[in-house]
Design an enzyme around this catalytic site. Structure first.
Site, PDB file in Angstrom:
ATOM      1  N   CYS A   1      14.232  30.137 -84.487  1.00  0.00           N
ATOM      2  CA  CYS A   1      12.790  29.878 -84.428  1.00  0.00           C
ATOM      3  C   CYS A   1      12.281  29.315 -85.746  1.00  0.00           C
ATOM      4  O   CYS A   1      11.580  28.299 -85.780  1.00  0.00           O
ATOM      5  CB  CYS A   1      12.057  31.174 -84.074  1.00  0.00           C
ATOM      6  SG  CYS A   1      10.278  30.997 -84.112  1.00  0.00           S
TER       7      CYS A   1
ATOM      8  N   CYS B   1      11.045  26.754 -83.042  1.00  0.00           N
ATOM      9  CA  CYS B   1       9.580  26.810 -82.922  1.00  0.00           C
ATOM     10  C   CYS B   1       8.843  26.227 -84.123  1.00  0.00           C
ATOM     11  O   CYS B   1       7.938  25.403 -83.958  1.00  0.00           O
ATOM     12  CB  CYS B   1       9.105  28.251 -82.754  1.00  0.00           C
ATOM     13  SG  CYS B   1      10.211  29.320 -81.847  1.00  0.00           S
TER      14      CYS B   1
ATOM     15  N   LYS C   1       9.717  22.425 -85.031  1.00  0.00           N
ATOM     16  CA  LYS C   1       9.264  21.656 -83.849  1.00  0.00           C
ATOM     17  C   LYS C   1       7.754  21.506 -83.846  1.00  0.00           C
ATOM     18  O   LYS C   1       7.210  20.436 -83.644  1.00  0.00           O
ATOM     19  CB  LYS C   1       9.774  22.364 -82.591  1.00  0.00           C
ATOM     20  CG  LYS C   1       9.370  21.809 -81.252  1.00  0.00           C
ATOM     21  CD  LYS C   1       8.036  22.213 -80.722  1.00  0.00           C
ATOM     22  CE  LYS C   1       7.761  23.676 -80.572  1.00  0.00           C
ATOM     23  NZ  LYS C   1       8.532  24.367 -79.532  1.00  0.00           N
TER      24      LYS C   1
ATOM     25  N   TYR D   1      12.000  22.619 -71.549  1.00  0.00           N
ATOM     26  CA  TYR D   1      11.101  22.753 -72.704  1.00  0.00           C
ATOM     27  C   TYR D   1      11.423  21.711 -73.787  1.00  0.00           C
ATOM     28  O   TYR D   1      10.560  20.971 -74.245  1.00  0.00           O
ATOM     29  CB  TYR D   1      11.288  24.125 -73.359  1.00  0.00           C
ATOM     30  CG  TYR D   1      10.682  25.305 -72.650  1.00  0.00           C
ATOM     31  CD1 TYR D   1       9.513  25.871 -73.112  1.00  0.00           C
ATOM     32  CD2 TYR D   1      11.308  25.898 -71.560  1.00  0.00           C
ATOM     33  CE1 TYR D   1       8.964  27.004 -72.511  1.00  0.00           C
ATOM     34  CE2 TYR D   1      10.772  27.023 -70.947  1.00  0.00           C
ATOM     35  CZ  TYR D   1       9.604  27.565 -71.428  1.00  0.00           C
ATOM     36  OH  TYR D   1       9.067  28.682 -70.824  1.00  0.00           O
TER      37      TYR D   1
ATOM     38  N   GLU E   1       9.123  18.440 -74.926  1.00  0.00           N
ATOM     39  CA  GLU E   1       8.469  18.513 -76.234  1.00  0.00           C
ATOM     40  C   GLU E   1       8.920  17.339 -77.109  1.00  0.00           C
ATOM     41  O   GLU E   1       8.096  16.633 -77.712  1.00  0.00           O
ATOM     42  CB  GLU E   1       8.808  19.846 -76.910  1.00  0.00           C
ATOM     43  CG  GLU E   1       8.136  21.030 -76.190  1.00  0.00           C
ATOM     44  CD  GLU E   1       8.481  22.392 -76.774  1.00  0.00           C
ATOM     45  OE1 GLU E   1       9.427  22.488 -77.589  1.00  0.00           O
ATOM     46  OE2 GLU E   1       7.793  23.383 -76.419  1.00  0.00           O
TER      47      GLU E   1
ATOM     48  N   HIS F   1     -19.850  27.930 -74.172  1.00  0.00           N
ATOM     49  CA  HIS F   1     -20.114  26.521 -73.896  1.00  0.00           C
ATOM     50  C   HIS F   1     -20.392  25.761 -75.189  1.00  0.00           C
ATOM     51  O   HIS F   1     -21.064  26.305 -76.063  1.00  0.00           O
ATOM     52  CB  HIS F   1     -21.325  26.416 -72.962  1.00  0.00           C
ATOM     53  CG  HIS F   1     -21.578  25.030 -72.470  1.00  0.00           C
ATOM     54  ND1 HIS F   1     -20.728  24.397 -71.580  1.00  0.00           N
ATOM     55  CD2 HIS F   1     -22.556  24.138 -72.776  1.00  0.00           C
ATOM     56  CE1 HIS F   1     -21.209  23.183 -71.342  1.00  0.00           C
ATOM     57  NE2 HIS F   1     -22.298  23.002 -72.047  1.00  0.00           N
TER      58      HIS F   1
ATOM     59  N   GLU G   1     -13.912  27.650 -70.769  1.00  0.00           N
ATOM     60  CA  GLU G   1     -14.943  28.263 -69.915  1.00  0.00           C
ATOM     61  C   GLU G   1     -14.686  27.990 -68.440  1.00  0.00           C
ATOM     62  O   GLU G   1     -15.132  28.754 -67.575  1.00  0.00           O
ATOM     63  CB  GLU G   1     -16.348  27.782 -70.313  1.00  0.00           C
ATOM     64  CG  GLU G   1     -16.619  26.327 -70.028  1.00  0.00           C
ATOM     65  CD  GLU G   1     -18.007  25.881 -70.511  1.00  0.00           C
ATOM     66  OE1 GLU G   1     -18.990  26.558 -70.168  1.00  0.00           O
ATOM     67  OE2 GLU G   1     -18.091  24.865 -71.224  1.00  0.00           O
TER      68      GLU G   1
HETATM   69  P1  NDP Z   1      15.914  24.424 -70.322  1.00  0.00           P
HETATM   70  O1  NDP Z   1      16.749  25.391 -69.594  1.00  0.00           O
HETATM   71  O2  NDP Z   1      14.449  24.609 -70.407  1.00  0.00           O
HETATM   72  O3  NDP Z   1      16.177  22.969 -69.760  1.00  0.00           O
HETATM   73  C1  NDP Z   1      17.455  22.452 -69.645  1.00  0.00           C
HETATM   74  C2  NDP Z   1      17.361  21.096 -68.980  1.00  0.00           C
HETATM   75  O4  NDP Z   1      18.654  20.504 -68.986  1.00  0.00           O
HETATM   76  C3  NDP Z   1      16.892  21.158 -67.538  1.00  0.00           C
HETATM   77  O5  NDP Z   1      16.011  20.084 -67.299  1.00  0.00           O
HETATM   78  C4  NDP Z   1      18.201  20.971 -66.754  1.00  0.00           C
HETATM   79  O6  NDP Z   1      18.013  20.330 -65.536  1.00  0.00           O
HETATM   80  C5  NDP Z   1      18.944  20.047 -67.676  1.00  0.00           C
HETATM   81  N1  NDP Z   1      20.397  20.067 -67.497  1.00  0.00           N
HETATM   82  C6  NDP Z   1      21.222  21.119 -67.643  1.00  0.00           C
HETATM   83  N2  NDP Z   1      22.497  20.744 -67.415  1.00  0.00           N
HETATM   84  C7  NDP Z   1      22.455  19.439 -67.107  1.00  0.00           C
HETATM   85  C8  NDP Z   1      23.437  18.475 -66.750  1.00  0.00           C
HETATM   86  N3  NDP Z   1      24.727  18.798 -66.676  1.00  0.00           N
HETATM   87  N4  NDP Z   1      23.033  17.215 -66.490  1.00  0.00           N
HETATM   88  C9  NDP Z   1      21.728  16.886 -66.561  1.00  0.00           C
HETATM   89  N5  NDP Z   1      20.753  17.740 -66.885  1.00  0.00           N
HETATM   90  C10 NDP Z   1      21.117  19.000 -67.144  1.00  0.00           C
HETATM   91  O7  NDP Z   1      16.594  24.351 -71.762  1.00  0.00           O
HETATM   92  P2  NDP Z   1      16.066  23.870 -73.171  1.00  0.00           P
HETATM   93  O8  NDP Z   1      17.302  23.545 -73.919  1.00  0.00           O
HETATM   94  O9  NDP Z   1      14.984  22.878 -73.060  1.00  0.00           O
HETATM   95  O10 NDP Z   1      15.460  25.186 -73.765  1.00  0.00           O
HETATM   96  C11 NDP Z   1      16.256  26.381 -73.766  1.00  0.00           C
HETATM   97  C12 NDP Z   1      15.365  27.584 -73.709  1.00  0.00           C
HETATM   98  O11 NDP Z   1      14.809  27.803 -74.988  1.00  0.00           O
HETATM   99  C13 NDP Z   1      14.175  27.437 -72.765  1.00  0.00           C
HETATM  100  O12 NDP Z   1      14.497  27.784 -71.456  1.00  0.00           O
HETATM  101  C14 NDP Z   1      13.173  28.358 -73.378  1.00  0.00           C
HETATM  102  O13 NDP Z   1      13.417  29.655 -72.905  1.00  0.00           O
HETATM  103  C15 NDP Z   1      13.486  28.264 -74.863  1.00  0.00           C
HETATM  104  N6  NDP Z   1      12.552  27.331 -75.518  1.00  0.00           N
HETATM  105  C16 NDP Z   1      11.254  27.679 -75.575  1.00  0.00           C
HETATM  106  C17 NDP Z   1      10.333  26.849 -76.170  1.00  0.00           C
HETATM  107  C18 NDP Z   1       8.908  27.248 -76.205  1.00  0.00           C
HETATM  108  O14 NDP Z   1       8.616  28.435 -76.027  1.00  0.00           O
HETATM  109  N7  NDP Z   1       7.975  26.328 -76.385  1.00  0.00           N
HETATM  110  C19 NDP Z   1      10.724  25.573 -76.772  1.00  0.00           C
HETATM  111  C20 NDP Z   1      12.130  25.312 -76.651  1.00  0.00           C
HETATM  112  C21 NDP Z   1      13.008  26.151 -76.044  1.00  0.00           C
HETATM  113  P3  NDP Z   1      17.631  21.141 -64.192  1.00  0.00           P
HETATM  114  O15 NDP Z   1      16.241  21.611 -64.379  1.00  0.00           O
HETATM  115  O16 NDP Z   1      17.799  20.130 -63.126  1.00  0.00           O
HETATM  116  O17 NDP Z   1      18.609  22.276 -64.117  1.00  0.00           O
END
Ligand code: NDP
Length: 453
Positions: A43, A48, A51, A177, A181, A435, A440
Site C-alpha cells: 500500500c 494505494c 497510485k 481495479y 485506475e 446544498h 445530497e
Molecule cells: P482484479 O482481480 O481486480 O482484476 C484482474 C483483471 O485481470 C480482471 O479484469 C480479469 O478479468 C483479468 N484477467 C485475469 N486473468 C486474465 C487472463 N489470463 N487474461 C486476460 N485477463 C485476465 O485484480 P487487480 O490486479 O486489478 O487488483 C488486485 C486486487 O487488489 C483487487 O481485487 C483489489 O482487491 C486490490 N486493489 C484495490 C484497489 C483499491 O482499493 N482501489 C486498487 C488496486 C488493487 P476477468 O474479470 O474477466 O476475470
C-alpha cells in the site's frame, strides 16, 4: 529470556503486519517483525499511496481543460514524469521512515531479511533462529506475471510506478481495479491508451449500472476499449510488444501494462514444514478467527486472498492481536466493506449488487440519480454522476450504495457509517440535504426507479 524468543512474530511489515505487531506490543507481548524488503508494504510503497499520488497528477489534465470554462487562461501545461517520480520517491521514503519509527516507538523488534519457517514455532532469517509462541503470516501479494504466454516481460503496476519516462502509447490488459485506475491515469498523462479485456464490460463483480457507466467514462476520456479481446499471447518485436488476439489480429504497442490480478506471496516460506497447504490461488486458508491449519499460526490480509484491501488487513491484524493478547477475543465483521476504484471519475461501492440481491430473492426498491453535476453543466462538460441505493422492500433497510462520479469514494465512505448502523430509507429521507453538493442526491431520492423481485 533469549532475545530471539518472541510471544508474537510477524512475517511481513506491510500495513496489516505492522498494525498487528504494534497492537500486540501495546498489550505487553514481546513482538518481532521480519521484513525482506522495504518497510511499509504494497500500500505504502507500490500501491494505494503512490497510485493515488499519480492519480492526483493525472486529474490536473481535466482541471486544466475545465479551467477555461471558468474564466482561466492556463497556457499549454505539460507533465514531466521525472519530477513526479522524484517527489514520489521522497514521499515513500518519508513514509517508510515513519513506519520504522512507529515500530521502534512501539518496541517491536524489526528483523531485516527473508523469513523461512523451519519447524513449528521456529523461523530462520539468514543465520538467525527466531522462536515464536504465535506466528502471523502477513506477506501480502504480488502481481501475477504469467497469466498470458509472453506477458511475463511486460510491466506491472510495480514497474509503472517506478517509470521516469512515459511511453507515447500503451496497452493495458485486464479490467479490474488496477487496469481501470492506470488506464484512466495514463490517458490523462498524455499516453494514448487502449484497454484489452475478456469480458463484455469492465469491473467484473461490480453492479452492472456502474460497469456500463465506467466503460462509457473510459471511452469519453479517449481510451480505446477492446471488450472481449484479451490477448492470447504477447510477443517481443524489436523495441515494441505485439498483442496477439484470438482472431489472429496482432497489434503493436511500445508499452504493455499487465493488470491481470495479484497472487499471494506464499512461495519459499516453508509452509509445508508446518502442514499449511496453499489453495489453488496460492492463498493461505484461514477460519473466521484467522487461524491456519497449523497450531498458533495465523494469516491476514492479501496472503489470504479474500478481500484484498489495506483497511481489511489492518482490521484483521488488530483483531487478531486483541484476541491473542488482549482481554476479549473478537472477530472482524467483513459482511459490509466499502471499496473504491480510483479511475476518473471514480467508482465507489458498499454492499451487494442489484443482480446479487435479486438472485437471492430479496424484494428490492431501486433508487437512482443520474445527472450532470453543476461543475460540469456550467462548462457544458460531459462527465456525469450516477448514484444508486438498493433498499430491502420488507424492512426498508438500505442494503447497498453504488456510485460513479466526482468524489464518489469520499461520499460512499461516509454513507458506509449509515449502512453499517443499519439505516433505513426513511432515515435517509429524514436527513436534511447539504446544498449544493452532489452527495445530497443520496438523501433526495423520493420514488424508486423500479421494484425488483
Ligand atoms: P482484479 O482481480 O481486480 O482484476 C484482474 C483483471 O485481470 C480482471 O479484469 C480479469 O478479468 C483479468 N484477467 C485475469 N486473468 C486474465 C487472463 N489470463 N487474461 C486476460 N485477463 C485476465 O485484480 P487487480 O490486479 O486489478 O487488483 C488486485 C486486487 O487488489 C483487487 O481485487 C483489489 O482487491 C486490490 N486493489 C484495490 C484497489 C483499491 O482499493 N482501489 C486498487 C488496486 C488493487 P476477468 O474479470 O474477466 O476475470
Amino acid at each position: 529470556m533469549n532475545p530471539d524468543d518472541f510471544d508474537y512474530l510477524v512475517i511481513g511489515a506491510g500495513s496489516g503486519g505492522v498494525a498487528s505487531a504494534r497492537r500486540a506490543a501495546a498489550h505487553g507481548a514481546k513482538v518481532g517483525i521480519v521484513e525482506a524488503g522495504r518497510v511499509g508494504g504494497t500500500c505504502v510503497l507500490r500501491g494505494c499511496v503512490p497510485k493515488k499520488l499519480l492519480m492526483y497528477a493525472a486529474q490536473f489534465r481535466d482541471a486544466f481543460a475545465e479551467a477555461a470554462g471558468y474564466g482561466w487562461s492556463v497556457g499549454h501545461p505539460h507533465f514531466e514524469m521525472p519530477r513526479w517520480a522524484a517527489a514520489k520517491a521522497a514521499e515513500t521514503q518519508r513514509l517508510e521512515h515513519v513506519y520504522r519509527q512507529l515500530l521502534a516507538g512501539s518496541k517491536v523488534a524489526l528483523i531485516e531479511g527473508r523469513a523461512v519457517i523451519d519447524a513449528p514455532g521456529r523461523v530462520r532469517v539468514g543465520d538467525r533462529v527466531l522462536n515464536a509462541k504465535h506466528l502471523l503470516i502477513a506477506t501480502g501479494a504480488q502481481p501475477v506475471r504469467d497469466s498470458i504466454p509472453g506477458i511475463e516481460g511486460c510491466a506491472t503496476s510495480d514497474e509503472l510506478l517506478d517509470l521516469h519516462r512515459l511511453p507515447p502509447s500503451a496497452a493495458v490488459v485486464g479490467s479490474g481495479y488496477i487496469a481501470l485506475e492506470f488506464a484512466s491515469m495514463l490517458q490523462r498523462l498524455g499516453v494514448a491508451t487502449s484497454l484489452f479485456y475478456r469480458a463484455r464490460l469492465p469491473l467484473r463483480g461490480f453492479d452492472e449500472d456502474l460497469r456500463t457507466r465506467a466503460a462509457a467514462a473510459l471511452q469519453a476520456a479517449g481510451i480505446t476499449l477492446h471488450p472481449g479481446a484479451a490477448p492470447r499471447a504477447v510477443q517481443r518485436a524489436g523495441d515494441a510488444w505485439l498483442l496477439i488476439l484470438d482472431d489472429e489480429r496482432s497489434l503493436e504497442f511500445p508499452f504493455v501494462l499487465n493488470a491481470t490480478g495479484r497472487r499471494p506471496n506464499t512461495a519459499g516460506l516453508g509452509l509445508e514444514t508446518i502442514g499449511i497447504t496453499p489453495d489453488a490461488d496460492g492463498a493461505i486458508p484461514v477460519d473466521a478467527r484467522l487461524r491456519t491449519a497449523a497450531e498458533n499460526v495465523y494469516a491476514i490480509g492479501d496472503v489470504t486472498h479474500r478481500l484484498n484491501l489495506t483497511p481489511v488487513a489492518i482490521a484483521e491484524g488488530r483483531a487478531l492481536a486483541d484476541s491473542l493478547f488482549g482481554p476479549t477475543p473478537r472477530a472482524v465483521d467483513l459482511s459490509l466493506v466499502s471499496s473504491a476504484v480510483f479511475m476518473l471519475p471514480p467508482v465507489a461501492t458498499i454492499g451487494p449488487t442489484e443482480a446479487e440481491l435479486a438472485a437471492s430473492g430479496t424484494k428490492l426498491e431501486v433508487f437512482e440519480a443520474d445527472f450532470r453535476p453543476m461543475k460540469q453543466a456550467f462548462i457544458d462538460g460531459h462527465e456525469r454522476c450516477y448514484m444508486k441505493l438498493l433498499v430491502d422492500a420488507a424492512s426498508d433497510r438500505v442494503l447497498a450504495a453504488h456510485m460513479i462520479g466526482a468524489d464518489a469514494p469520499e461520499i460512499v465512505q461516509s454513507l458506509a457509517v449509515a449502512l453499517t448502523a443499519g439505516a433505513t430509507k426513511a432515515q435517509f429521507d429524514r436527513t436534511i440535504a447539504m446544498h449544493p453538493t452532489a452527495a445530497e442526491e443520496f438523501v433526495l431520492m423520493r420514488e424508486p426507479a423500479r421494484v425488483v423481485g
